[in-house]
Design a protein around this motif. Structure first.
Motif, PDB file in Angstrom:
ATOM      1  N   UNK A 144       0.849  -1.200   0.000  1.00  0.00           N
ATOM      2  CA  UNK A 144       0.000   0.000   0.000  1.00  0.00           C
ATOM      3  C   UNK A 144       0.885   1.250   0.000  1.00  0.00           C
ATOM      4  N   UNK A 145       0.394   2.304  -0.628  1.00  0.00           N
ATOM      5  CA  UNK A 145       1.118   3.589  -0.633  1.00  0.00           C
ATOM      6  C   UNK A 145       2.313   3.588  -1.568  1.00  0.00           C
ATOM      7  N   UNK A 146       2.294   2.725  -2.586  1.00  0.00           N
ATOM      8  CA  UNK A 146       3.438   2.659  -3.497  1.00  0.00           C
ATOM      9  C   UNK A 146       3.410   3.784  -4.516  1.00  0.00           C
ATOM     10  N   UNK A 147       4.579   4.388  -4.691  1.00  0.00           N
ATOM     11  CA  UNK A 147       4.713   5.309  -5.823  1.00  0.00           C
ATOM     12  C   UNK A 147       5.684   4.633  -6.772  1.00  0.00           C
ATOM     13  N   UNK A 148       5.116   4.125  -7.855  1.00  0.00           N
ATOM     14  CA  UNK A 148       5.900   3.307  -8.773  1.00  0.00           C
ATOM     15  C   UNK A 148       6.723   4.202  -9.686  1.00  0.00           C
ATOM     16  N   UNK A 149       8.006   3.914  -9.745  1.00  0.00           N
ATOM     17  CA  UNK A 149       8.893   4.641 -10.659  1.00  0.00           C
ATOM     18  C   UNK A 149       9.367   3.660 -11.716  1.00  0.00           C
ATOM     19  N   UNK A 150       9.195   4.012 -12.959  1.00  0.00           N
ATOM     20  CA  UNK A 150       9.550   3.100 -14.043  1.00  0.00           C
ATOM     21  C   UNK A 150       9.953   3.926 -15.250  1.00  0.00           C
ATOM     22  N   UNK A 151      10.623   3.280 -16.191  1.00  0.00           N
ATOM     23  CA  UNK A 151      10.918   4.067 -17.393  1.00  0.00           C
ATOM     24  C   UNK A 151       9.632   4.372 -18.142  1.00  0.00           C
ATOM     25  N   UNK A 152       8.769   3.385 -18.258  1.00  0.00           N
ATOM     26  CA  UNK A 152       7.470   3.631 -18.873  1.00  0.00           C
ATOM     27  C   UNK A 152       6.519   2.528 -18.438  1.00  0.00           C
ATOM     28  N   UNK A 153       5.285   2.903 -18.153  1.00  0.00           N
ATOM     29  CA  UNK A 153       4.276   1.924 -17.741  1.00  0.00           C
ATOM     30  C   UNK A 153       3.401   1.641 -18.962  1.00  0.00           C
ATOM     31  N   UNK A 154       3.002   0.402 -19.096  1.00  0.00           N
ATOM     32  CA  UNK A 154       2.116   0.043 -20.205  1.00  0.00           C
ATOM     33  C   UNK A 154       0.705  -0.210 -19.678  1.00  0.00           C
ATOM     34  N   UNK A 155      -0.301  -0.137 -20.560  1.00  0.00           N
ATOM     35  CA  UNK A 155      -1.662  -0.376 -20.087  1.00  0.00           C
ATOM     36  C   UNK A 155      -1.791  -1.702 -19.348  1.00  0.00           C
ATOM     37  N   UNK A 156      -1.092  -2.726 -19.852  1.00  0.00           N
ATOM     38  CA  UNK A 156      -1.212  -4.049 -19.233  1.00  0.00           C
ATOM     39  C   UNK A 156      -0.699  -4.032 -17.799  1.00  0.00           C
ATOM     40  N   UNK A 157       0.310  -3.195 -17.512  1.00  0.00           N
ATOM     41  CA  UNK A 157       0.828  -3.141 -16.148  1.00  0.00           C
ATOM     42  C   UNK A 157      -0.252  -2.686 -15.175  1.00  0.00           C
ATOM     43  N   UNK A 158      -1.046  -1.730 -15.626  1.00  0.00           N
ATOM     44  CA  UNK A 158      -2.023  -1.125 -14.719  1.00  0.00           C
ATOM     45  C   UNK A 158      -3.199  -2.049 -14.443  1.00  0.00           C
ATOM     46  N   UNK A 159      -3.414  -2.984 -15.357  1.00  0.00           N
ATOM     47  CA  UNK A 159      -4.565  -3.862 -15.179  1.00  0.00           C
ATOM     48  C   UNK A 159      -4.421  -4.731 -13.940  1.00  0.00           C
ATOM     49  N   UNK A 160      -3.175  -5.019 -13.571  1.00  0.00           N
ATOM     50  CA  UNK A 160      -2.984  -5.945 -12.458  1.00  0.00           C
ATOM     51  C   UNK A 160      -2.918  -5.273 -11.102  1.00  0.00           C
ATOM     52  N   UNK A 161      -3.143  -3.977 -11.042  1.00  0.00           N
ATOM     53  CA  UNK A 161      -2.940  -3.254  -9.783  1.00  0.00           C
ATOM     54  C   UNK A 161      -4.094  -3.493  -8.814  1.00  0.00           C
ATOM     55  N   UNK A 162      -3.787  -4.001  -7.615  1.00  0.00           N
ATOM     56  CA  UNK A 162      -4.877  -4.157  -6.646  1.00  0.00           C
ATOM     57  C   UNK A 162      -5.351  -2.785  -6.173  1.00  0.00           C
ATOM     58  N   UNK A 163      -6.640  -2.644  -5.962  1.00  0.00           N
ATOM     59  CA  UNK A 163      -7.211  -1.336  -5.615  1.00  0.00           C
ATOM     60  C   UNK A 163      -6.549  -0.766  -4.364  1.00  0.00           C
ATOM     61  N   UNK A 164      -6.251   0.519  -4.423  1.00  0.00           N
ATOM     62  CA  UNK A 164      -5.773   1.225  -3.235  1.00  0.00           C
ATOM     63  C   UNK A 164      -4.291   1.088  -2.950  1.00  0.00           C
ATOM     64  N   UNK A 165      -3.578   0.255  -3.718  1.00  0.00           N
ATOM     65  CA  UNK A 165      -2.149   0.081  -3.420  1.00  0.00           C
ATOM     66  C   UNK A 165      -1.283   1.105  -4.143  1.00  0.00           C
ATOM     67  N   UNK A 166      -1.681   1.443  -5.353  1.00  0.00           N
ATOM     68  CA  UNK A 166      -0.848   2.327  -6.177  1.00  0.00           C
ATOM     69  C   UNK A 166      -1.233   3.774  -5.898  1.00  0.00           C
ATOM     70  N   UNK A 167      -0.292   4.514  -5.254  1.00  0.00           N
ATOM     71  CA  UNK A 167      -0.612   5.898  -4.875  1.00  0.00           C
ATOM     72  C   UNK A 167      -0.212   6.878  -5.967  1.00  0.00           C
ATOM     73  N   UNK A 168       0.827   6.561  -6.705  1.00  0.00           N
ATOM     74  CA  UNK A 168       1.285   7.495  -7.742  1.00  0.00           C
ATOM     75  C   UNK A 168       2.199   6.799  -8.725  1.00  0.00           C
ATOM     76  N   UNK A 169       2.404   7.445  -9.867  1.00  0.00           N
ATOM     77  CA  UNK A 169       3.292   6.876 -10.889  1.00  0.00           C
ATOM     78  C   UNK A 169       4.246   7.969 -11.358  1.00  0.00           C
TER      79      UNK A 169
END
Ligand code: PEP
Ligand code: MG
Length: 854
Positions: free
Chosen positions: A441-466
C-alpha cells in the motif's frame, strides 16, 4: 501544379513518418512528410517562405512556402509539455525566412532526457499537396534535399467551394466548451479535431478568446495558442452543422486523445521552492540518492493530484532476443503457450477493470488475428526463435496499422506494441507485467514507462502514484491511470533511476514533480492535503448515485441528456437518475436511409439496459430546422426554424413516427420508457401522437400504458401549458428553443449569440407560466434544455417550481452536490426577484450575490 524540394531542417538519421513514436504523426493524421532523429541542436528552415506561427511552447513552427504549402516542423515527441523549457525561438510569426535560416535552437540534453523522443517531424499539413521522394533510412545533413512537395490548391487556406456551397444552405450551429487538456491544441489533438471537421461538408471554425481558426487546418488550430481552461466555440455551417458541432464538442470534452484534467479551469502552476536537479546526460546519471538527500525531479504533468508514499522501482530492462531458434518443434509450442498465457492474463485484466474491458478485448482480438500468428510461425519455420519471430511480426504489423489513415488504427498499433512486450515477457518465463500486482500500500511506482497491461494488475488502493522516466502525458497508460485516479508524472528523465527502493517520496501531479527524501513537515502537510482531498472525492462519489434532495429535503431529480448509446454507462457513473432526453435524431444522423424499427429498438434497448432500470425519456425524432436528415428530404423553406420541425415532421410523415413509437413500445421492461414529443404548440398535436401510440400499442398487444410528454419550447405552449397539461403526462422545457423563439434570436446565429441567454426574465416568466399551467393538472415539469446544465440556472428553475433537471452527464455530480446545499425558500426568493429584472445579466448578478461560491 508546382513542385518544390524541401531541404533537411536538421542533420541526423532520416526516417519514414511511420517510424515516429507518436501515432498521430506515424499514421499521417497531422500531415505527410518525414522525420529526422537529430544530431544537431538547431532547426533550420527547409525552404524560402514565411513563418506562419511559432508555437507558444517553442517546440514547433510552421513555414509557408511561396506556393502555399504549410510545412510544420515539430521538434521531438511530447515536447509540448516542456512549455518552452530548453527551446529558443529565433524567428517570429510573419517573418520571412530563407532556406537554412535558423528557426529554433534547443538544449539536446534537456529535451532528450525529458521528452519521449527527440525524433523530429517535417510534414506538409494543408490539403492539396502531395509529398514524395523522401530521402529516408540514411544519415542526412542539414540542407540536403529531403523531400519534394507537389501541388498548390491551398485548400486549407480558405473554405472549399463545396464548403461554401454547404454554408450557403444557411444552416449554422454553435457551441462553446471548455478545453480540459493540459497542453492545449498541440499537434495530436489538433489532428484529431481536423479529422472530425473534415468529415463535414460545410465550414467549421473554432473561436477562442478573440481569435478564430479553420477547424480543418492543424496549423490554424495550433496557432490559436490555446491553453488548459480556454473556452472554445465551435461554429459550423451547412447541412448537419448541429451534428458536427455536437460531435466535435464531445471530442473536445473527452480530450481529443489527450488525458482530461478533471475540474481544471486554469493552467496548472509550475513553481517550486526547491532547486530542481538538472537532468544529466544519458550515460552519467550519478549514484543513487543517499538517505536524507533531498532532491526534486521535474517532469511533465500527466494525471493531476498529489501522492505521498514509498518509492517502488520497476525499471524495465529491455528484453534482448536471440535471432536463431532451437527448431520449429520447440519454438512453435513455446510461442503458442506464451500467447495462451497472455490471453489468460488479458481475460483476468478485463475482469479486474470492467470499465476498460474494451481495451483488453481489443488486445485479445489482435492476438487472435491468424495473419499475425501465421507470419510469426513462418519465421519460426525458417529457423528463427519464437522471440525474434514474434517481435518482428508484431512490429511489422504495428507499423502497417499506424500507416493507415484511420484514427482507430493508431490505438491498435499502440496495443500491438504493448502486446509485443507482453508476449516477450511471457516467453522469458516471467509474469506478463512489470509486477504491479504485488505492490505494498502507498506505493509510488517509478519506471521508465508503464504500459496499459501493467495497470490492469494493480490491486485497488495500493498504487498511490506513478513517475515515469520517459513516456508522454497522452499515452493509453496515462488514460488508464487517470481512470484509476492515480496522480502521474511523466518524462522525469533518467534521474528517476537514482531514487532508491523504499525512499519516501512526494509525487506532485499538479506541478509535474517528484520530491525525493522530502523534509518531515512537507510529508505531513502533503499527507493531510491528500487525505482531505481523498475524503471529499470519496464523499462526492458516495453521494453522486444517491437521490438528490435539497438542504430542506425537497426532492429534485437529476437526469442526463444522451445522444449516443455509449454515453449511457458514464452518465450512470456520474450519478444520473435516468435519462431525461434521448435525442434520437443523433443516433441516426449519419445514415443515408431511415433506420429500421429493429435498429431503433436495439439502440433504445441498449440504452435502457445501461441505465439499469432508471427511467428513459425518448424524444421522438426532432428533425428539420438546424437538424436535417439526409434520408428525409424536406421541402426547401424560407425560414426552416419556423417551418417543418419536430412534431410537425412526425405528423407529416406518420409512418416514420409510428415505426419509432413501435420501437419504443418494444423496450423491456415495459414501464421504463416514456415518450416525449418535441416542438408541441397545441394540444391537438400531442393528441394526434397519443392516438398513434394507442393504436400501435393495441397492434402490438401491449397492455401497459406509456407516459407521453410534451416539450415546451414554443412560446405558445408555455402560455397554454394548462391546456397542454390536460393531454400530456409530463412537460419538459427545452430552454434552447424556447429562448430562441422568445427572444427572436436564431440559436445558430453568432451575431446574437451573446444575448441569447435562457436567464432572460422573459424566458423565466414563460417558465413560471408553464409550471403554473402544469400544476393545474399536477404534471411534473422538467427542464432538459441547456440551462439544466447551468449551475446559475438551477436555483432559479427550482424556485420557479421545476422538479427535474436533465443535464449533460459531465456536470451531474457537481450539480447534485450544489443542489443539496440549496433551500427552497432562498430559491423562490431569488427567482421571484429575477422575474422583476430587465435582463439576463441582472439575473446572473442576483444569483451570484445569493450564491457567491458559483
Ligand atoms: C431545447 O430546445 O432546449 C432542447 C432540449 O432540444 P434541442 O436542443 O435538441 O433542440
Ligand atoms: Mg429543441
Amino acid at each position: 501544379m508546382t513542385s518544390i524540394t524541401l531541404a533537411a531542417p536538421l542533420a541526423g538519421w532520416a526516417m519514414p513518418l511511420t517510424e515516429v513514436p507518436d501515432p498521430a504523426f506515424a499514421q499521417g493524421l497531422v500531415g505527410t512528410g518525414m522525420a529526422i532523429d537529430p544530431t544537431v541542436n538547431e532547426l533550420r528552415s527547409p525552404c524560402d517562405g514565411t513563418v506562419l506561427s511559432v508555437h507558444r511552447a517553442r517546440h514547433a513552427c510552421t513555414v509557408r512556402t511561396a506556393g502555399g504549402a504549410e510545412v510544420l516542423l515539430h521538434l521531438g515527441v511530447d515536447t509540448v509539455g516542456l512549455n518552452g523549457e530548453g527551446f529558443t525561438a529565433h524567428v517570429q510569426d510573419g517573418q520571412s525566412v530563407k532556406t537554412g535560416d535558423r528557426l529554433i535552437s534547443f538544449d539536446m540534453d534537456l529535451v532528450g532526457s525529458r521528452a519521449q523522443s527527440l525524433v523530429s517531424m517535417m510534414v506538409v499539413v494543408n490539403d492539396g499537396y502531395t509529398v514524395d521522394g523522401q530521402s529516408v533510412n540514411r544519415e542526412i545533413a542539414a540542407g540536403d534535399p529531403a523531400m519534394t512537395v507537389h501541388g498548390g490548391s491551398g485548400a486549407d487556406a480558405a473554405p472549399t467551394p463545396a464548403a461554401e456551397a454547404a454554408a450557403e444552405s444557411g444552416e449554422t450551429a454553435e457551441r462553446t466548451v471548455p478545453l480540459r487538456i493540459a497542453h492545449g491544441l498541440h499537434a495530436r489533438p489538433a489532428a484529431a479535431l481536423v479529422a472530425a471537421a473534415k468529415a463535414h461538408p460545410g465550414t467549421v471554425t473554432i473561436l477562442c478568446r478573440d481569435r478564430s481558426a479553420n477547424a480543418k487546418s492543424v496549423v490554424a488550430l495550433m496557432g490559436l495558442g490555446t491553453v488548459l481552461g480556454d473556452r472554445l466555440t465551435i461554429r459550423a455551417t451547412g447541412p448537419g452543422a448541429q451534428g458536427v458541432v455536437e460531435s466535435i464538442a464531445g471530442l473536445i470534452d473527452s480530450g481529443l486523445g489527450d488525458p482530461v484534467v478533471e475540474g481544471a479551469a486554469t493552467p496548472a502552476a509550475s513553481t517550486s521552492a526547491v532547486t530542481p536537479v538538472q537532468p544529466a546526460a544519458e550515460e552519467d546519471i550519478g549514484p543513487p540518492f543517499a538517505s536524507g538527500e533531498e532532491a526534486l525531479l521535474k517532469g511533465t504533468i500527466a494525471v493531476p493530484g498529489q501522492a505521498v508514499g514509498t518509492a517502488v522501482r520497476r525499471f524495465r530492462r529491455s528484453v534482448r532476443v536471440a535471432e536463431q531458434g532451437a527448431g520449429a518443434q520447440i519454438e512453435e509450442p513455446r510461442l503458442r503457450q506464451a500467447l495462451d498465457r497472455v490471453v489468460a492474463g488479458l481475460t483476468q485484466s478485463a475482469q479486474r477493470m470492467p470499465d476498460h474491458a474494451a481495451i483488453f478485448q481489443a488486445h485479445r482480438e489482435l492476438l487472435d488475428d491468424p495473419e499475425l500468428l501465421d507470419a510469426a510461425l513462418a519465421d519460426i519455420r525458417a529457423g528463427k526463435s519464437a522471440e525474434w519471430a514474434w517481435q518482428r511480426t508484431a512490429r511489422v504489423q504495428a507499423d502497417a496499422l499506424a500507416a493507415l489513415a484511420d484514427p482507430r488504427m493508431a490505438e491498435r498499433a499502440a496495443d500491438l506494441r504493448d502486446l509485443e512486450q507482453q508476449v516477450l515477457t511471457a516467453l522469458s518465463g516471467k509474469e506478463p507485467s512489470v509486477g504491479l500486482a504485488d505492490l505494498p500500500a502507498g506505493s509510488i511506482v517509478l519506471a521508465d514507462e508503464i504500459l496499459p497491461s501493467d495497470l490492469a494488475g494493480v490491486p485497488a488502493g495500493r498504487l498511490a502514484g506513478i513517475g515515469m522516466a520517459h513516456g508522454g502525458p497522452t499515452s493509453h497508460a496515462v488514460i488508464l491511470a487517470a481512470a484509476l485516479g492515480v496522480p502521474t508524472v511523466v518524462a522525469l528523465g533518467r534521474q528517476a533511476e537514482r531514487v532508491p527502493d523504499g525512499a519516501p517520496v512526494v509525487l506532485d501531479g499538479n506541478r509535474g514533480e517528484l520530491l525525493v527524501f522530502p523534509p518531515e513537515d512537507m510529508l505531513a502537510t502533503t499527507r493531510t492535503a491528500v487525505a482531505a482531498r481523498a475524503a471529499r472525492r470519496e464523499e462526492n462519489r458516495r453521494t453522486s448515485r444517491e437521490d438528490c434532495r435539497m438542504a430542506d429535503g425537497t426532492r429534485i431529480e437529476v437526469f442526463a441528456n444522451l445522444g449516443r448509446v455509449s454515453d449511457a454507462p458514464g452518465a450512470v457513473v456520474e450519478g444520473a437518475e435516468g435519462c431525461g432526453l434521448l435525442r434520437t435524431e443523433f443516433l441516426f444522423l449519419e445514415r443515408q436511409s431511415a433506420p429500421t424499427e429493429d435498429e431503433q429498438y436495439q439502440q433504445y434497448q441498449q440504452i435502457a439496459d445501461a441505465l439499469e432500470g432508471r427511467p428513459l425519456v425518448i424524444r421522438t425524432l426532432d428533425v428539420g430546422g438546424d437538424k436535417p436528415l439526409s434520408y428525409l428530404p424536406l421541402p426547401k423553406e424560407e425560414n426552416p426554424v419556423l417551418g417543418l420541425r419536430g412534431v410537425r415532421v412526425g405528423l407529416r410523415e406518420p409512418e416514420l413516427l409510428r415505426a419509432q413509437i413501435r420501437a419504443i413500445l418494444l423496450v423491456k421492461p415495459a414501464g421504463i420508457c416514456r415518450i416525449m414529443v418535441p416542438m408541441i404548440a397545441s394540444p391537438s398535436e400531442l393528441q394526434a401522437v397519443r392516438t398513434m401510440v394507442d393504436e400501435e400499442r393495441a397492434k402490438l398487444g401491449r397492455a401497459e400504458p406509456i407516459e407521453l410528454g410534451a416539450m415546451i419550447e414554443v412560446p405558445a405552449a408555455a402560455l397554454i401549458a394548462d391546456r397542454i397539461g390536460a393531454v400530456a403526462d409530463f412537460l419538459s422545457i427545452g430552454t434552447n428553443d424556447l429562448t430562441q423563439y422568445v427572444l427572436a434570436m436564431d440559436r445558430g446565429n453568432p451575431h446574437v449569440a451573446a444575448q441569447l441567454d435562457a436567464l432572460h426574465p422573459g424566458v423565466l416568466r414563460l417558465i413560471r407560466l408553464a409550471v403554473m399551467g402544469a400544476k393545474t393538472h399536477e404534471r411534473v415539469v422538467a427542464v432538459c434544455g441547456g440551462s439544466a446544465s447551468d449551475p446559475m440556472a438551477a436555483p432559479l428553475l427550482i424556485g420557479l417550481g421545476v422538479t427535474e433537471l436533465s443535464a449533460t452527464p459531465a456536470v451531474i455530480a457537481d450539480l447534485k452536490a450544489f443542489i443539496r446545499t440549496l433551500r427552497m425558500e432562498d430559491c423562490r426568493r431569488v427567482a421571484e426577484a429575477a422575474l422583476g429584472t430587465d435582463s439576463a445579466d441582472e439575473v446572473r448578478r442576483l444569483v451570484a450575490e445569493a450564491w457567491p461560491g458559483l
